[in-house]
Enzyme design. Structure first.
Site, mmCIF file in Angstrom:
data_model
loop_
_atom_site.group_PDB
_atom_site.id
_atom_site.type_symbol
_atom_site.label_atom_id
_atom_site.label_comp_id
_atom_site.label_asym_id
_atom_site.label_seq_id
_atom_site.Cartn_x
_atom_site.Cartn_y
_atom_site.Cartn_z
ATOM 1 N N ASP A 1 0.781 -1.116 -0.172
ATOM 2 C CA ASP A 1 0.099 -0.056 -0.163
ATOM 3 C C ASP A 1 0.879 1.340 -0.112
ATOM 4 O O ASP A 1 2.160 1.204 0.578
ATOM 5 C CB ASP A 1 -0.872 0.175 1.317
ATOM 6 C CG ASP A 1 -1.906 -0.915 1.287
ATOM 7 O OD1 ASP A 1 -2.324 -1.494 0.143
ATOM 8 O OD2 ASP A 1 -2.490 -1.495 2.220
ATOM 9 N N TYR B 1 6.133 -8.492 8.541
ATOM 10 C CA TYR B 1 5.594 -6.911 8.641
ATOM 11 C C TYR B 1 5.941 -6.700 9.972
ATOM 12 O O TYR B 1 5.627 -7.551 10.898
ATOM 13 C CB TYR B 1 4.387 -6.923 8.148
ATOM 14 C CG TYR B 1 4.065 -7.193 6.762
ATOM 15 C CD1 TYR B 1 3.961 -6.220 5.663
ATOM 16 C CD2 TYR B 1 3.431 -8.320 6.402
ATOM 17 C CE1 TYR B 1 3.713 -6.625 4.350
ATOM 18 C CE2 TYR B 1 3.121 -8.773 5.185
ATOM 19 C CZ TYR B 1 3.192 -7.826 3.892
ATOM 20 O OH TYR B 1 3.007 -8.074 2.788
ATOM 21 N N ASP C 1 -7.340 1.338 7.775
ATOM 22 C CA ASP C 1 -6.087 1.935 8.331
ATOM 23 C C ASP C 1 -6.350 3.471 8.668
ATOM 24 O O ASP C 1 -7.552 4.059 8.377
ATOM 25 C CB ASP C 1 -4.843 1.881 7.199
ATOM 26 C CG ASP C 1 -5.188 2.482 5.843
ATOM 27 O OD1 ASP C 1 -5.781 3.559 6.134
ATOM 28 O OD2 ASP C 1 -4.698 1.880 5.052
ATOM 29 N N ARG D 1 -3.930 -4.987 7.143
ATOM 30 C CA ARG D 1 -5.022 -3.888 7.560
ATOM 31 C C ARG D 1 -6.313 -4.660 8.108
ATOM 32 O O ARG D 1 -6.748 -4.319 9.217
ATOM 33 C CB ARG D 1 -5.412 -3.000 6.249
ATOM 34 C CG ARG D 1 -4.531 -2.118 5.971
ATOM 35 C CD ARG D 1 -5.118 -1.260 4.711
ATOM 36 N NE ARG D 1 -5.121 -2.321 3.432
ATOM 37 C CZ ARG D 1 -6.053 -1.972 2.458
ATOM 38 N NH1 ARG D 1 -7.079 -1.447 2.827
ATOM 39 N NH2 ARG D 1 -6.114 -2.672 1.299
#
Length: 286
Positions: free
Chosen positions: A39, A67, A81, A173
Site C-alpha cells: 500500500d 511485517y 487503516d 489492515r
C-alpha cells in the site's frame, strides 16, 4: 539489456507501480514488475524484477511475507487503516494482557474477508473502484495463514507494534481491524513496514536514490531468488542441450526435489524438479 532483481526499500507515499515506473525510467527497460503489492502508506521490502528476471515474479508473489505493523485501538475506518475516514471511535478497555490473549486467536490458518479498499476483482470490477463510488459488495472470506504474530511494544496510549509473518494474500489492515473487533473496541493499522519478502530482508534493500546513483550495478542475479534450493550442474554438453530445448534429463541417483540448474559454463538455466531420477524444468531462465 539489464536483467535481475532489485530489492527496493519502498518509500511511503509511493505505490508499488510508481516504483516500477521509476525503475523503467532509470534503467531504460520496459520489462519491470514487482513481487507483491505494498500500500502507498507502507514502506519496506519490495522485490522488483527487471528484464528476463520478470519470469520469476510469480515465485516471489507466492512467498511468505513478514511485517512490522502499528495497531491503533479504539478507532474504525473505512480503509481499515488510519489514512481512511473515521467511522467510529470507541473507548478501549483492553490492556496489553487482553491484547496478547486476542493475538493467540489469530495465529495459524484463519479466514479473512478482503477489505473494500483492495485491488481484488468482483464481477470484473476492482473493489477499491466500487468503494470510491460509495458501494460495498459482499466478499467471500478467504483462508490465509498467520505463521507468527508477536506483540513487540506499546508505543503510546492504545498504540502497539506487532511483528507478523504470513502467507500470500494476507491483508495486515484487515488483521488489525479484526483484532480490534475481537476486543470490542475497534482497531486500525497505523503503520506498516515489510521486513521480508521472497526471502529478501531489509538488510538486502536499497533506495530509489541508490538505484539512480548506481543503476545496473545493484541488480541481483535471478537465481538469488531460489537460494533455498540446492544447485545442480548438468554433466555433459548433451544434457545441457536437452535442458535448453526444454526436454527432461535423466540423472540417476539424484534425490527427488527442486533444484537450481546450471550449465557447464556456470550460467543459470532453470528451476527444475527431480523425480525418480528424471529432471524436468519448472521454469526456464536462459
Amino acid at each position: 539489456m539489464p536483467s535481475g532483481i532489485l530489492v527496493i526499500d519502498k518509500p511511503a507515499g509511493w505505490t508499488s507501480m510508481d516504483v516500477c515506473a521509476k525503475i523503467r525510467g532509470i534503467l531504460h527497460e520496459r520489462r519491470v514488475g514487482h513481487g507483491g503489492t505494498l500500500d502507498p502508506m507502507a514502506t519496506g521490502v519490495l522485490p522488483v524484477f527487471v528484464g528476463q528476471a520478470t519470469k520469476a515474479v510469480e515465485f516471489a508473489e507466492q512467498s511468505d511475507k513478514e511485517y512490522i505493523a502499528g495497531l491503533k485501538l479504539g478507532v474504525v475506518t473505512n480503509t481499515q487503516d488510519t489514512s481512511g475516514e473515521v467511522l467510529e471511535e470507541r473507548p478501549v478497555q483492553a490492556g496489553r494482557e487482553r491484547l496478547e490473549a486476542a493475538l493467540a486467536r489469530f495465529r495459524g490458518e484463519i479466514l479473512q474477508v478482503p477489505p473494500m479498499y483492495s485491488a481484488i476483482k468482483i464481477n470484473g470490477q476492482r473493489l477499491y473502484e466500487l468503494a470510491r463510488r460509495g458501494r460495498e459488495v459482499e466478499r467471500p472470506a478467504r483462508p490465509v495463514t498467520i505463521k507468527s504474530l508477536e506483540l513487540l511494544d506499546e508505543q503510546g496510549e492504545d498504540l502497539y507494534t506487532m511483528r507478523v509473518r504470513c502467507s500470500k494474500g494476507t491483508y495486515i489492515r484487515t488483521l488489525c481491524h479484526d483484532i480490534g473487533q475481537d476486543l470490542g473496541c475497534g482497531g486500525a493499522m497505523c503503520s506498516l513496514r515489510r521486513a521480508m519478502a521472497a526471502g529478501f530482508t531489509l538488510a538486502d534493500a536499497v533506495t530509489i536514490e541508490d538505484v539512480q546513483a548506481r543503476g545496473e550495478a545493484l541488480l541481483r542475479p535471478v537465481d538469488s531468488l531460489f537460494a533455498q534450493y540446492p544447485a545442480l550442474t548438468v554433466r555433459s554438453p548433451g544434457q545441457e542441450k536437452r535442458v535448453r530445448c526444454g526436454n527432461p534429463v535423466t540423472l540417476p541417483g539424484t534425490a527427488d526435489g527442486t533444484y537450481r540448474v546450471y550449465g557447464q559454463a556456470g550460467d543459470f538455466l532453470c528451476l527444475s524438479r527431480a523425480r525418480g531420477g528424471a529432471l524436468t524444468a519448472v521454469k526456464n531462465f536462459f
